[in-house]
Structure formats: structure tokens, C-alpha cells
Write an enzyme that holds these catalytic residues in place. Structure first.
Site, short mmCIF file in Angstrom:
data_model
loop_
_atom_site.label_atom_id
_atom_site.label_comp_id
_atom_site.label_asym_id
_atom_site.label_seq_id
_atom_site.Cartn_x
_atom_site.Cartn_y
_atom_site.Cartn_z
N LYS A 71 -3.91 -15.13 27.46
CA LYS A 71 -3.07 -14.31 27.59
C LYS A 71 -1.58 -14.65 26.89
O LYS A 71 -1.15 -15.67 27.31
CB LYS A 71 -2.62 -13.86 29.10
N ARG A 123 -10.43 -10.26 36.67
CA ARG A 123 -9.32 -11.24 36.26
C ARG A 123 -7.85 -10.56 36.56
O ARG A 123 -7.21 -11.58 36.77
CB ARG A 123 -9.44 -11.14 34.61
N GLU A 183 -9.60 -8.56 31.16
CA GLU A 183 -9.20 -8.00 32.48
C GLU A 183 -9.53 -6.73 32.41
O GLU A 183 -8.80 -5.61 32.85
CB GLU A 183 -7.62 -8.16 32.55
N ARG A 203 -2.42 -12.18 10.93
CA ARG A 203 -3.49 -11.69 11.48
C ARG A 203 -4.18 -12.60 12.38
O ARG A 203 -5.65 -12.44 12.83
CB ARG A 203 -4.55 -10.92 10.59
N GLU A 205 1.97 -20.74 41.62
CA GLU A 205 0.89 -20.22 41.19
C GLU A 205 -0.44 -21.10 41.57
O GLU A 205 -1.55 -20.57 41.72
CB GLU A 205 0.77 -20.33 39.51
#
Lengths: 369, 369
Positions: free
Chosen positions: B142, B240, B236, B120, B184
């Protein structure tokens, strides 16, 4: 109906306890951000409770996708988890689709983990159908699947939006499952509420005959205690670990026998007896207290003797416990009924003696059985 | 060395940018809660950079377990993820063991997701070895794996403790990977920084010949923009999503051709051209701006024409996008260079026209190619 609130730094949610809540869409629908839900359940629960829940939601304009998993701890795996992901993606479910867990601890833990990880987090609702899930696993946001090398090793902390503990669902619960739930109920008395432990000693017969007043009180006290502990320590950096009383031993039993051989609650029951015996061996608990604990667990219809895994297997399995820190096993032990503490300095000799059933009296001194 | 800070409500961490940071244990070790680490890398990076990192940590008394994964987007799967879990459990790693991602975006995303879910949540460090990972995927938390039905569908928001962007590691980066990273970089100019876009038009030759001053500036600006956007919207729920410019089209290209056929950056490059063309078709971007965008992407050595997936496949694949909300596809489109906005009302006819290469001029009016 009683409603408790679990308040956390980032979120808060209600725990509703009462009879016939399953179809109370007034309690459910406000928590759905869009009219789309997936009900995850299992082959045992689906024939009993899926249709009424699904119909009630559909009557409110919610698109419902049912996912029916095989039943049992043996299926709390990444393979079964993938069945949930597959269904979500095949139905083009969005990140606002709500996952509803309709089942016991296994369904709740897996559904919660699927929700925690689907598109990095989808909404999630718990409708626990077993006593164990109602008093323990559905509250607090621990989600997980098992790994062949350890129970609940892969998981996340992820909170539901609401918990519906419908006591009417317990009418169909097999006796063995009821007892397994009572193990976790007893745990709350043992770890921090001597008065509740005493209440349980008195009311165990009523609980086993499913007296609704007694069951509601047991669920209420357990959920209240759980909610308070989780509110104080969501991520288990401190006192939340007390909720693992009996679980280090219990997880080893489950892994050692193969998941599903014993129910989780049964393994925790025998684990709590071992924790009591270890506490007594260290001189922290009196023989009289060990007897009271053992008697209450037996009165709940639960095993009080752990299976013989062999000392090396025990120690090997427990070494995988999530509470291991800096190489040291940490146990939740008792300094009295209602007074649990986390201990990391238990000598291996004491563990070996307890696990091999040798009688030990006072501060680590062992005598042959 | 330049250090940027990413400050979030619950946490904050430094992003160090400079040369020869890989063995700077003074930057790494303060973030390890115990002397135990797992380095996750791949078969391409391991022969180049695993040994120096491992030796440096071991010289500081850290037990190091290397996990070497197969290289490529095609392996960003639950099967590969299980290799990380297996290694962690076989080595009895604790929840305070730190997972270090040494690799590109695939390694970083998978290691981060393993860290988010191991017991966890275990600590996690990013050492990105590609330009794409340094400017984008290593920053912001992310993490994900792919599902056969969609890219990054299973994941979590989970932040690293520190990011080491060592520009010296780019010396060995293949040219095709360098270009993929530049996609990017260009994205940041396009979505919110017209001045940076102009700087890139001037400095593209220097970037492609790996001028260290130019690379450091590009990484710094991109990381600063990313950090600011993430700080304002970690989960997000709003702006975002602008970081997904070109990604709805790009993910469809990756899934449609099979993961790994095109590099992620290449797919995003062609996706940004499609986003520009869609914006132009809606009358939001001038043909001159589309030409500038296409020219810069081409100058970076990137594809400007998407593969022909067939219109139905395009629409089907994009319907799985994580930005879909209430059944509506949402795109990041341009109202000018440096002015990206999220749009949910793009008519299917416009998408079809853009995807089939028909010329469109002005507010949705289409003309045959």
C-alpha cells in the site's frame, strides 16, 4: 457498431466503434459498480457533449459530478490533476465511483491517472472525442501527466472498463485535430501493416473529408492493432514500444517548443519523418520509401519538417525519454514500410546529421547538405 | 536472520528480519536491475543511516542519488512527492532505477507511490527504520500520499522487491515512536490472534525495553500475519480491510488535529479503544475484554482516550474514509479478542454515544454518562 475486445491476463474490455454511442447508457451503465460517476472533460468539449451524456446517466439514476478542466497539453500537469482529486473528495466520492473521461488524449490520460490513484484505484471509462484518442490513447491503459522535465513521466498502467469511440463526435473536430489523429493512424501502417499503409495512401482524401465509412475502417484497424499489441505486452517490456514510432523525436519537439505549441499528433508526424530519415541514413530504408512516408504525412495535412531545436537541445531532451535503458537512447526505426524495430545502437553522428538536415546516404556515411 | 516470503499472483518477495541488515548488499543488490538507485530518506534518518547504506551500494558500483525529505506526516503531500520526481528527472533516472525507501511509514508510503508512478513503474525496496514500518506499512504494497481532505487518498497498490527489517535500526528510535509501532503490533493480536495478544500482555515490558528477542518475535508474527492477509487479498476486496482496525477513527483523529500532531500509531491506539467501545456498545465485546484491550494499549505507552473533535467533525471526517461503500461507513469491530469483522450497519446513535463518551451497555441501548 463494431465491438472489439481487448483481452489481458487480469482483465478484458470492449471497444465499441460507431456513431451516436454517447448516450447509449446500455453500453455504459453495466460498467458502473455504483450509481455514482464523475465526468472529466474540458472547456472545449463540455459545451458540445457534456449535457447529453450527463442527462442520459442521470435518467438512469446515476449521480453525476462534472469536472471541467482547461483545454490543452499545457494543462496536463499535477496542478490540473489536483482539480480532479479535489472534486472527488469534496463530493465524498468512493473508491467505486466511476471516472468517465470525455475528451481527447489529455483528458483521457489525466482522468485515467486520477482513477488509477484515487483511493488506490477507482473504475474508469474512456469516451474519446478526438480521432487521436479514438485510434490510440484511449485504448491500452497508458495514463500519465507531464513533468516540466519530460512528457508522460508520471503515470500508471491502468485499464478502462469500456471504450466508446463515437464517430459522430468527430463531426465537430477542428481540421487541425483531425490531421493530428491521422498521424497516429499512419503510424499503425508504418509500424506493422504495409497493406493498411497502402489503403491510407488511397483513402487519405476520403478521411480528410470525414467519409464515415473510411473513418470507421481507419479506427477499426488502428484499434485492432493496438489491442493486439497491448494484449501481447501490456507493460511495454517488448513489442509495445513499437507504438512509440516517431515519439522519441516527437516528445522532444513538444517539450522543446513548450507543451501545446504543436499538437501531439503534429510532433509525432514530424518525428516519424525523422525516424524514416534516420532509418534511411543507416541504410535500412530506401529514399523511395522515405518519399512515400513523407508524402502520406503531408497529404494528411501534417508537418513533415521538425522545428530547429539545435542539436544539443535535441539530444538533451531525448535523453529524458522513457525508452532510455542503461544510458542508451532507443529508437523505433524502420526496416521497410510495415516493419518497425527497436534499435539502441544509433551512432550520435548519424542523429546529429539527421537533426541538422545534412543528407546522409547508406550505412552512416554522411555527405554535406 | 529470519526470512518470510510474501507470495502474490503476479509477484513474490522476501521479508528479511534481523540485526545489521542495512549494509547487507548481498540481500539488496540482486534486486537492482541496473546499477542505479535513489535512496529516499528524511532529515532525521539521514544523519544516522544514509552514509553506511550509500557507501555499501557505491562499493558495489551502484550510482546512488540521495533524496532527503522533511520529516513527518505533515509532509506526506503532493509537494513533497514532487521533490522525489524532480530528483529522479534531474539525474536522468530510468524506469529501471531502483527507489529505496529508508525511513518510517511516511517515507515508505511516498517512495512507494513515487516508484509506482515514475515512468509508470520503477523498482522499489523497503528498508523500514521504525517499528511501525517494520511490522506494518513496509509490507503489502500500500503506497499513498495524503490529501487535505483525507489521509492516504491518493495512492496505488505497488509491491516492493524486498523488505529489509533491520532491528538494529530500532536502537535509535525515540520511545514515543516505539510505542506508536507497538499500536500496530497490538492490532494484529486483536484482529486475529488471541494467543499473540496474550503473549503481548506478558511481554510488553520486554518490548518497551527493546529486548531483541521479544522485538524479533513481535516483528516476525506481525509480518507473517500481514503477509498471509495480503497474499489472500492484495487489493482489499475482502479480509485485508481487517487491517484497518482502529484506522477509521484513527484517520479522523489525524485529520482533525492536523497531520503530525499525533503519531499515526497513537491515533490508531485511541481508535482501537473506540472500536472496542463501539463493539461493546453493540453487545459484541464484554466490558472485561474492553478493559484488557485498554490496559494493553496503556501498557504500551499509548493514549487510550481520543481527543474531543466534536461529534459532527468526527462523523464528517469519517465520511471520507476509503472503506465507505454505497454511502455507508464500514467499521472493523470486534466480536472478541482475535475476532475482527467488517460491519456496515452501525447506528449513528451508537457512534454518537461512543464518541461523546456516554456509557452504553448491550445491543445499542444507551444510558446517560
Amino acid at each position: 457498431m463494431i465491438t472489439l475486445d481487448l483481452v489481458l491476463p487480469d482483465t478484458a474490455y470492449p471497444i465499441h466503434i460507431g456513431r451516436h454511442l454517447l448516450t447509449r447508457t446500455d453500453l455504459l451503465c453495466p460498467h458502473l459498480p455504483i450509481h455514482d460517476a464523475v465526468i472529466v472533460t474540458n472547456t472545449t468539449v463540455a459545451p458540445l457533449y457534456l449535457a447529453p451524456l450527463q442527462s442520459a446517466l442521470e435518467a438512469n439514476g446515476v449521480r453525476v459530478t462534472p469536472v471541467i478542466l482547461p483545454d490543452g497539453e499545457a494543462y496536463k500537469t499535477s496542478e490540473t490533476l489536483n482539480l480532479i482529486y479535489d472534486a472527488l473528495l469534496q463530493r465524498h466520492c468512493e473508491r467505486k465511483t466511476t471516472l468517465i473521461a470525455l475528451g481527447g488524449g489529455v483528458v483521457g490520460d489525466m482522468t485515467g491517472f486520477a482513477a488509477a490513484t484515487y483511493q488506490r484505484g477507482a473504475p474508469f471509462i474512456q469516451i474519446p472525442t478526438t480521432l487521436l484518442a479514438q485510434v490510440d490513447s484511449s485504448v491500452g491503459g497508458k495514463t500519465a501527466i507531464n513533468h516540466p522535465l519530460g512528457k508522460n513521466m508520471i503515470g500508471a498502467f491502468y485499464q478502462p472498463r469500456v471504450v466508446l469511440a463515437d464517430l459522430a463526435l468527430l463531426d465537430t473536430l477542428p481540421e487541425r485535430e483531425l490531421s493530428a489523429g491521422l498521424a497516429e493512424v499512419i503510424k499503425y501502417g508504418l509500424l506493422g501493416n504495409a497493406e493498411f499503409f497502402q489503403w491510407l495512401e488511397t483513402h487519405m482524401p476520403a478521411l480528410r473529408t470525414r467519409d464515415m465509412g473510411a473513418l470507421q475502417e481507419a479506427v477499426r484497424v488502428a484499434c485492432r492493432m493496438k489491442a493486439d499489441i497491448v494484449a501481447a505486452d501490456e507493460r511495454e517490456t517488448g513489442q509495445r514500444a513499437l507504438l512509440n514510432l516517431g515519439h522519441t523525436f516527437g516528445h522532444a519537439i513538444e517539450a522543446g517548443l513548450g507543451y501545446g505549441a504543436w499538437l501531439h499528433g503534429e510532433a509525432v508526424a514530424a518525428g516519424m519523418v525523422l525516424a524514416a530519415e534516420t532509418s534511411a541514413a543507416l541504410g535500412w530504408l530506401s529514399p523511395r520509401e522515405v518519399d512515400r512516408i513523407t508524402a502520406l504525412i503531408a497529404a494528411a495535412g501534417l508537418p513533415v519538417t521538425a522545428p530547429d531545436l539545435g542539436v544539443n537541445t535535441w539530444l538533451e531532451l531525448m535523453a529524458h525519454d522513457k525508452k532510455v535503458e542503461a544510458g542508451k537512447l532507443r529508437f523505433v526505426l524502420l526496416h521497410g514500410i510495415g516493419d518497425a524495430r527497436i534499435e539502441s545502437g544509433v551512432p550520435t553522428s548519424v542523429l546529429e546529421a539527421v537533426l541538422t538536415g545534412r543528407r546522409i546516404t547508406g550505412r552512416g556515411r554522411t555527405t554535406p547538405a
